[in-house]
Design a protein around this motif. Structure first.
Motif, short mmCIF file in Angstrom:
data_model
loop_
_atom_site.label_atom_id
_atom_site.label_comp_id
_atom_site.label_asym_id
_atom_site.label_seq_id
_atom_site.Cartn_x
_atom_site.Cartn_y
_atom_site.Cartn_z
N SER A 88 77.82 61.05 -19.21
CA SER A 88 77.58 62.31 -19.91
C SER A 88 78.87 62.93 -20.41
CB SER A 88 76.87 63.31 -18.99
OG SER A 88 75.61 62.83 -18.65
N PHE A 91 80.35 60.80 -23.42
CA PHE A 91 79.62 60.95 -24.67
C PHE A 91 79.76 62.36 -25.23
CE2 PHE A 91 77.13 57.15 -23.20
CZ PHE A 91 77.59 56.32 -24.20
N SER A 92 79.77 63.35 -24.38
CA SER A 92 79.96 64.73 -24.83
C SER A 92 81.36 64.89 -25.43
CB SER A 92 79.78 65.68 -23.65
OG SER A 92 80.07 66.99 -24.04
N MET A 95 81.46 63.20 -28.81
CA MET A 95 80.66 63.97 -29.76
C MET A 95 81.48 65.13 -30.31
SD MET A 95 77.60 64.01 -31.00
CE MET A 95 76.50 65.09 -31.89
N SER A 176 72.68 60.94 -32.69
CA SER A 176 73.23 61.71 -31.58
C SER A 176 73.73 60.74 -30.51
CB SER A 176 72.16 62.62 -30.97
OG SER A 176 72.64 63.14 -29.73
N GLU A 178 75.01 61.53 -27.76
CA GLU A 178 74.60 62.00 -26.43
C GLU A 178 73.19 61.51 -26.09
OE1 GLU A 178 76.95 66.04 -25.52
OE2 GLU A 178 75.82 66.08 -27.40
N GLN A 182 72.29 58.86 -23.17
CA GLN A 182 71.33 59.13 -22.09
C GLN A 182 70.32 58.00 -21.97
OE1 GLN A 182 69.73 62.98 -23.10
NE2 GLN A 182 71.56 64.07 -22.43
#
Length: 194
Positions: A88, A91-92, A95, A176, A178, A182
């Protein structure tokens, strides 16, 4: 590496953008000075060479890895939850910093210089060892399957993450990262967990 001054940080960030947008071959002191709006000699007052700028970029990524390692280590989470946090967080981060993804997941741009390739290898090794430690902890605690090789589990985890970031980057950020991250994590969790 010591903490960067605000001007050094600006030079590093502009260098990352140039590499991301135009490729490593276009990272020249001339292009950098135009992008920032300062003279070429002014850049040399902050960095001795382009090589020093590239090393600073890698150090910035290394600092990012160490920061999230500290965040994960400090949390009271199960090993599987720690791995999910790593996913998480990464990837955040990408992004919110898409140009950085273009540079750090393109290790081949650093292979032609021994100092740069050694730095990339050290960063990758440190990241691998951090995830490996979590996987082994999970195997001891019976959260992560013991019938799979821990090194191979780490390769699957890191390889999957890298592939999603590369796909996202090459698609010009058309999905996306994120959400895809996920979905990938849910699949990896099924593969490695009891």
């Amino acid at each position: 590496m010591n903490e960067l001054t605000s001007r050094q940080e600006e030079i590093v960030n502009s260098s990352i953008e140039i590499i991301s947008d135009k490729g490593i071959q276009n990272l020249t002191i001339k292009n950098l000075s135009k992008a920032i709006g300062i003279s070429e000699p002014a850049i040399y007052r902050h960095f001795d060479s382009k090589m020093c700028i590239l090393l600073a970029i890698l150090s910035k990524f290394e600092n990012y890895i160490m920061a999230y390692k500290g965040i994960i280590t400090d949390k009271k989470l199960s090993p599987v939850e720690k791995l999910e946090e790593i996913f998480s967080y990464q990837f955040s981060y990408f992004m919110n910093n898409p140009t950085f993804a273009a540079v750090v997941f393109a290790e081949e741009i650093f292979r032609d210089d021994k100092r740069l390739s050694e730095k990339i290898q050290a960063i990758m090794k440190r990241n691998f060892e951090m995830i490996l430690k979590i996987v082994k902890e999970g195997q001891v605690k019976k959260n992560i399957r013991t019938d799979i090789d821990s090194d191979q589990a780490v390769l699957i985890i890191m390889g999957g993450l890298r592939l999603i970031v590369t796909k996202w980057r090459l698609s010009d950020h058309s999905f996306s990262i994120e959400s895809e991250g996920q979905k990938l994590w849910r699949t990896i969790r099924k593969l490695i967990s009891y």
